[in-house]
Design a protein around this motif. Structure first.
Motif, PDB file in Angstrom:
ATOM      1  N   PRO A  52       1.155  -1.374  -0.143  1.00  0.00           N
ATOM      2  CA  PRO A  52      -0.212   0.306   0.570  1.00  0.00           C
ATOM      3  C   PRO A  52       0.910   1.195  -0.009  1.00  0.00           C
ATOM      4  N   ALA A  53       0.345   2.044  -0.970  1.00  0.00           N
ATOM      5  CA  ALA A  53       1.278   3.431  -1.370  1.00  0.00           C
ATOM      6  C   ALA A  53       1.651   4.387   0.456  1.00  0.00           C
ATOM      7  N   PRO A  54       0.434   3.922   0.733  1.00  0.00           N
ATOM      8  CA  PRO A  54       0.942   5.257   2.268  1.00  0.00           C
ATOM      9  C   PRO A  54       1.698   4.538   3.178  1.00  0.00           C
ATOM     10  N   LEU A 105       3.284   8.259 -10.716  1.00  0.00           N
ATOM     11  CA  LEU A 105       4.375   7.966 -11.709  1.00  0.00           C
ATOM     12  C   LEU A 105       3.505   6.818 -12.289  1.00  0.00           C
ATOM     13  N   LEU A 106       3.925   6.042 -11.891  1.00  0.00           N
ATOM     14  CA  LEU A 106       4.427   4.665 -11.491  1.00  0.00           C
ATOM     15  C   LEU A 106       2.739   4.124 -12.773  1.00  0.00           C
ATOM     16  N   ARG A 107       1.506   4.913 -12.021  1.00  0.00           N
ATOM     17  CA  ARG A 107       0.343   4.203 -11.872  1.00  0.00           C
ATOM     18  C   ARG A 107       0.021   4.717 -14.044  1.00  0.00           C
ATOM     19  N   VAL A 108       0.777   6.240 -13.934  1.00  0.00           N
ATOM     20  CA  VAL A 108       0.838   6.341 -15.694  1.00  0.00           C
ATOM     21  C   VAL A 108       1.712   5.856 -16.349  1.00  0.00           C
ATOM     22  N   PHE A 109       2.966   5.112 -16.022  1.00  0.00           N
ATOM     23  CA  PHE A 109       4.133   4.723 -16.522  1.00  0.00           C
ATOM     24  C   PHE A 109       3.544   3.653 -17.303  1.00  0.00           C
TER      25      PHE A 109
END
Length: 455
Positions: A159-161, A236-240
């Protein structure tokens, strides 16, 4: 002022006829008493290694996607001794045990370790001699951002948080510890702070200071840029992952826009935007390495595009020296962006496609441990190296008062200052490196595998 295995797309081990891989020591044919680790397995990486802690971007390591799996034979199960019986040790067992090398964490990626160690050495060398060509020989900052991007992509499988909290916890305490001494010294030398001192708490912008301490705190641009990349990485990772190759190539667009279309303001915001644009490609290249995108690319295309980027960056640096007075990449963001992009791509592609790993480094114990120390104390080395170089000057001045030193030591040589600087860096590593252990919730140690540090 580093540093796990990538996602596999292959059939399960049971279907392939292999047992689940695991770590098991194997005797080496040439040294039966020594052991080394094979069968890296899916859990390949640094997590759980209790002997050392790593700075935020170095906490986990990865191999390139598609690394060959080594299947270990089933262990031999010895019959249990009867209650109360004592099994005698075979002859020479005690001597063999003493000669065994210290246990190493499973799956250490010595290729990335070595790159980060060389990057730190190059940073100290550049700040000592000021060689403009040093950044072209080895673009340390681009390499460090590329490796950090790989590790961040791996971490965001959680999880990102939690990942962001962990990164901040590992980064900020060493920064606060170092900053306490720098701020105190500037206050003593007449600095009067204002509200901007909050940047000494969370360096989202360049922390303020006076000219007396500028040489010490001017290196903080790297921590500020790293912190922003960490905070932006979930997005950024989601867009990539929507379009990996196009996004990777387009990550060079911001620095082109800033250079040819719109110049960022000359303030904290402008500096942050410029540095983010300069190293955005390297950070996202780390994502591409982690996700296996690099391995799927054709070698010819990668080499041609990488050399083209290096060629453009070098051409621009040498043909625009009038603007900065030098071809130093640190002074020319556009040239730095393209040179680093091509250079780091070749290094990462060698790892992903050709499986370069430097595993043989473990045969050289002293060199191997030195690389380990550089990685486990990368934040300490980076933060304190400028102070070490500053202190080297008055220390060498004292040497002139000793006739024997004046006669036999090359006190005027920059190489001598370089050596004294590294001695002082070693002192700071011993005195201050334990803060990285505390930040990583590890047992404080003077050096990896050494004595416990006292607080």
């Amino acid at each position: 002022m580093s540093w796990e295995q990538e996602g596999y797309q292959q059939q399960p081990y049971e279907q392939a006829g292999y047992p689940q891989p695991y770590q098991q020591p194997y005797p080496r044919p040439d040294h039966p008493q020594e052991g080394y680790l094979q069968g890296y397995g899916q859990g390949y990486g640094y997590p759980g290694y209790a002997q050392q802690s790593y700075p935020p971007e170095y906490a986990e390591y990865g191999q390139g996607q598609g690394t060959a799996q080594v299947t270990a034979p089933l262990p031999v199960v010895e019959p249990e001794p009867e209650p109360g019986s004592v099994t005698p040790a075979p002859p020479g067992a005690a001597e063999a045990e003493e000669e065994k090398p210290p246990p190493r964490p499973p799956g250490r990626d010595r290729y990335f370790d070595t790159l980060r160690a060389i990057a730190l050495i190059r940073v100290v060398t550049y700040h000592t001699f000021g060689w403009a060509w040093a950044g072209m020989v080895f673009p340390s900052m681009g390499i460090m951002f590329g490796l950090a991007g790989t590790l961040m992509a791996k971490s965001l499988e959680r999880p990102a948080p939690k990942v962001l909290k962990s990164r901040l916890r590992r980064l900020l305490p060493p920064f606060w510890f170092w900053g306490f001494f720098v701020v105190l010294a500037m206050l003593i030398h007449g600095w009067i702070p204002n509200w901007e001192i909050v940047y000494w708490i969370v360096p989202l912008g360049d922390p303020p200071g006076n000219a007396w301490g500028e040489q010490a705190w001017e290196i903080l641009w790297y921590l500020r840029t790293y912190l922003w990349f960490v905070l932006l990485s979930p997005l950024l990772l989601r867009v990539f992952r929507l379009a990996p190759v196009p996004v990777l190539l387009l990550s060079l667009a911001p620095i082109l826009v800033f250079h040819f279309a719109w110049e960022p303001p000359d303030n904290r915001l402008g500096s942050a935007l410029t540095d983010l644009a300069t190293f955005l490609f390297c950070w996202i290249l780390g994502f591409a390495h982690r996700d296996g995108v690099l391995q799927r690319l054709k070698p010819f295309a990668v080499v041609v595009l990488s050399l083209a980027a290096i060629g453009y960056g070098g051409w621009y640096a040498f043909t625009h020296q009038a603007e900065t007075g030098s071809y130093d990449l640190d002074d020319i963001p556009l040239a730095q962006a393209f040179w680093s992009a091509g250079y780091v791509t070749l290094l990462m592609y060698a790892k992903a496609y050709f499986k370069v790993d430097f595993a043989g480094l473990t045969r050289f114990r002293r060199l191997d441990r030195l690389v380990t120390i550089f990685n486990s104390r990368a934040v300490t080395i980076y933060l304190w190296h400028e102070i070490a170089l500053i202190l080297a000057v008055p220390l060498i001045d004292r040497f002139w008062n000793v006739p024997a030193f004046e006669k036999y030591l090359p006190l005027e040589s920059q190489w001598f200052m370089f050596g004294i600087g590294w001695l002082l860096i070693a002192v700071f590593v011993l005195l201050c490196g334990w803060v990285e252990d505390v930040a990583g919730k590890k047992k404080p140690t003077l050096l990896p595998g050494g004595r416990t540090a006292t607080r």
